[in-house]
Design a protein around this motif. Structure first.
Motif, PDB file in Angstrom:
ATOM      1  N   ASP A  95      -7.023   4.260  -2.029  1.00  0.00           N
ATOM      2  CA  ASP A  95      -6.746   4.818  -3.208  1.00  0.00           C
ATOM      3  C   ASP A  95      -5.881   5.946  -3.187  1.00  0.00           C
ATOM      4  O   ASP A  95      -4.900   6.305  -3.876  1.00  0.00           O
ATOM      5  CB  ASP A  95      -7.905   5.284  -3.868  1.00  0.00           C
ATOM      6  CG  ASP A  95      -7.644   5.682  -5.363  1.00  0.00           C
ATOM      7  OD1 ASP A  95      -6.982   4.836  -6.145  1.00  0.00           O
ATOM      8  OD2 ASP A  95      -8.423   6.417  -5.989  1.00  0.00           O
ATOM      9  N   ASN A  96      -5.934   6.886  -1.868  1.00  0.00           N
ATOM     10  CA  ASN A  96      -5.019   8.089  -1.913  1.00  0.00           C
ATOM     11  C   ASN A  96      -3.752   7.437  -1.152  1.00  0.00           C
ATOM     12  O   ASN A  96      -2.862   8.205  -1.327  1.00  0.00           O
ATOM     13  CB  ASN A  96      -5.749   9.023  -1.242  1.00  0.00           C
ATOM     14  CG  ASN A  96      -7.136   9.770  -1.884  1.00  0.00           C
ATOM     15  OD1 ASN A  96      -6.970   9.851  -3.065  1.00  0.00           O
ATOM     16  ND2 ASN A  96      -7.987   9.955  -1.048  1.00  0.00           N
ATOM     17  N   LEU A  97      -3.920   6.942  -0.256  1.00  0.00           N
ATOM     18  CA  LEU A  97      -2.748   6.348   0.568  1.00  0.00           C
ATOM     19  C   LEU A  97      -1.739   5.677  -0.167  1.00  0.00           C
ATOM     20  O   LEU A  97      -0.487   5.858   0.215  1.00  0.00           O
ATOM     21  CB  LEU A  97      -3.139   5.878   2.148  1.00  0.00           C
ATOM     22  CG  LEU A  97      -3.953   6.707   3.037  1.00  0.00           C
ATOM     23  CD1 LEU A  97      -4.194   5.642   4.008  1.00  0.00           C
ATOM     24  CD2 LEU A  97      -3.025   7.741   3.309  1.00  0.00           C
ATOM     25  N   ARG A  98      -2.120   4.778  -1.052  1.00  0.00           N
ATOM     26  CA  ARG A  98      -1.086   3.972  -1.879  1.00  0.00           C
ATOM     27  C   ARG A  98      -0.208   4.694  -2.427  1.00  0.00           C
ATOM     28  O   ARG A  98       1.075   4.297  -2.754  1.00  0.00           O
ATOM     29  CB  ARG A  98      -1.969   3.022  -2.684  1.00  0.00           C
ATOM     30  CG  ARG A  98      -2.658   3.636  -4.041  1.00  0.00           C
ATOM     31  CD  ARG A  98      -3.510   2.765  -4.706  1.00  0.00           C
ATOM     32  NE  ARG A  98      -4.047   3.422  -5.774  1.00  0.00           N
ATOM     33  CZ  ARG A  98      -3.763   3.264  -7.033  1.00  0.00           C
ATOM     34  NH1 ARG A  98      -3.059   2.128  -7.384  1.00  0.00           N
ATOM     35  NH2 ARG A  98      -4.507   3.924  -7.908  1.00  0.00           N
ATOM     36  N   ASN A 149       3.984   3.568   1.919  1.00  0.00           N
ATOM     37  CA  ASN A 149       4.695   2.389   1.641  1.00  0.00           C
ATOM     38  C   ASN A 149       3.823   1.114   1.881  1.00  0.00           C
ATOM     39  O   ASN A 149       3.781   0.501   0.757  1.00  0.00           O
ATOM     40  CB  ASN A 149       5.972   2.340   2.144  1.00  0.00           C
ATOM     41  CG  ASN A 149       6.985   3.364   1.198  1.00  0.00           C
ATOM     42  OD1 ASN A 149       6.770   3.866   0.261  1.00  0.00           O
ATOM     43  ND2 ASN A 149       8.312   3.563   1.882  1.00  0.00           N
ATOM     44  N   LYS A 150       3.335   1.086   2.862  1.00  0.00           N
ATOM     45  CA  LYS A 150       2.440  -0.242   3.516  1.00  0.00           C
ATOM     46  C   LYS A 150       1.487  -0.352   2.501  1.00  0.00           C
ATOM     47  O   LYS A 150       0.941  -1.563   2.215  1.00  0.00           O
ATOM     48  CB  LYS A 150       2.396  -0.144   4.823  1.00  0.00           C
ATOM     49  CG  LYS A 150       2.264  -1.415   5.487  1.00  0.00           C
ATOM     50  CD  LYS A 150       1.983  -0.977   6.834  1.00  0.00           C
ATOM     51  CE  LYS A 150       2.309  -2.423   7.700  1.00  0.00           C
ATOM     52  NZ  LYS A 150       2.051  -2.162   9.171  1.00  0.00           N
ATOM     53  N   MET A 151       0.699   0.738   1.979  1.00  0.00           N
ATOM     54  CA  MET A 151      -0.637   0.567   1.336  1.00  0.00           C
ATOM     55  C   MET A 151      -0.523   0.389  -0.269  1.00  0.00           C
ATOM     56  O   MET A 151      -1.355  -0.318  -0.883  1.00  0.00           O
ATOM     57  CB  MET A 151      -1.418   1.922   1.333  1.00  0.00           C
ATOM     58  CG  MET A 151      -1.893   1.889   2.598  1.00  0.00           C
ATOM     59  SD  MET A 151      -3.169   0.874   3.175  1.00  0.00           S
ATOM     60  CE  MET A 151      -4.096   1.476   4.442  1.00  0.00           C
ATOM     61  N   ASP A 152       0.648   0.550  -0.742  1.00  0.00           N
ATOM     62  CA  ASP A 152       1.128   0.504  -2.091  1.00  0.00           C
ATOM     63  C   ASP A 152       1.299  -1.346  -2.378  1.00  0.00           C
ATOM     64  O   ASP A 152       1.403  -1.500  -3.584  1.00  0.00           O
ATOM     65  CB  ASP A 152       2.343   0.908  -2.755  1.00  0.00           C
ATOM     66  CG  ASP A 152       3.700   0.429  -2.169  1.00  0.00           C
ATOM     67  OD1 ASP A 152       3.565  -0.385  -1.163  1.00  0.00           O
ATOM     68  OD2 ASP A 152       4.707   1.049  -2.651  1.00  0.00           O
ATOM     69  N   ARG A 153       1.197  -2.213  -1.441  1.00  0.00           N
ATOM     70  CA  ARG A 153       1.238  -3.617  -1.690  1.00  0.00           C
ATOM     71  C   ARG A 153       0.100  -4.158  -1.872  1.00  0.00           C
ATOM     72  O   ARG A 153       0.071  -5.290  -2.606  1.00  0.00           O
ATOM     73  CB  ARG A 153       2.084  -4.297  -0.365  1.00  0.00           C
ATOM     74  CG  ARG A 153       0.858  -4.249   0.747  1.00  0.00           C
ATOM     75  CD  ARG A 153       1.727  -4.869   1.848  1.00  0.00           C
ATOM     76  NE  ARG A 153       1.032  -4.601   3.066  1.00  0.00           N
ATOM     77  CZ  ARG A 153       1.275  -4.902   4.295  1.00  0.00           C
ATOM     78  NH1 ARG A 153       2.228  -5.502   4.487  1.00  0.00           N
ATOM     79  NH2 ARG A 153       0.486  -4.467   5.492  1.00  0.00           N
TER      80      ARG A 153
END
Length: 186
Positions: free
Chosen positions: A133-136, A140-144
């Motif tokens: 939730d925080n890293l997205r 960039n990799k987490m927003d996928r």
């Protein structure tokens, strides 16, 4: 839409390749560099100069130029002398085998590593996924991923992953095998 994979058929194919490889192609590692014996274990298609690039028995690449220097099954005892390796690199390998196989593999690596040798292990970090939730918002990799369950699903079920790791678990397993640890997190 999330992509989910089943492991049944693929796992059976890898097991068959392992039986054939162990029966007919199991060998000692080649010596590549006279100064230091370095191992890139689980090399896949990434071959590093100065390293013995080792990967699973990929029988379809047996006569190919880009085959591994040393083909082996990391779920079985290594055909390698004690105190042989000066350094070992494993990137995105451990998560592809079961915890029990990892424990046995790490015991084998400890046996085959020279005193004072260095092992570098890179695995996907469960704790980072749990911070989705925080890293997205910043990675960039987490927003996928559209949700935490989708991110966890990718970590645990896609890419033929069989085990999940974080710092604490890796430290515990490495220590129990006998490694003295200096762990760096990037």
């Amino acid at each position: 839409e999330p992509r989910l994979y089943t492991h049944g058929f693929s796992q059976s194919v890898w097991r068959i390749f392992g039986y054939i490889g162990n029966a007919f192609f199991k060998s000692y590692p080649p010596v590549k560099n006279s100064d230091k014996n370095l191992l890139n274990l689980g090399s896949g298609s990434i071959n590093l100069d100065q390293f013995v690039n080792a990967d699973f028995f990929r029988l379809h690449k047996l006569f190919s130029k880009d085959k591994a220097d040393w083909m082996l099954d990391i779920t079985k005892p290594l055909k390698c002398k004690d105190n042989f390796w000066d350094g070992i690199l494993m990137e995105h390998t451990n998560e592809h085998i079961l915890y029990s196989d990892n424990y046995n593999l790490l015991k084998e690596l400890y046996r085959t590593m020279k005193p004072g040798g260095v092992i570098r292990i890179v695995v996907p970090d469960l704790d980072k996924y749990l911070e989705w939730d925080n890293l997205r918002k910043t990675v960039n990799k987490m927003d996928r991923y559209k949700s935490l369950p989708e991110a966890i699903c990718n970590l645990t079920q896609n890419h033929l992953h069989m085990s999940v790791w974080n710092y604490d678990l890796m430290k515990e397993v490495l220590s129990s095998v006998g490694f003295e640890l200096t762990i760096l997190i990037f």
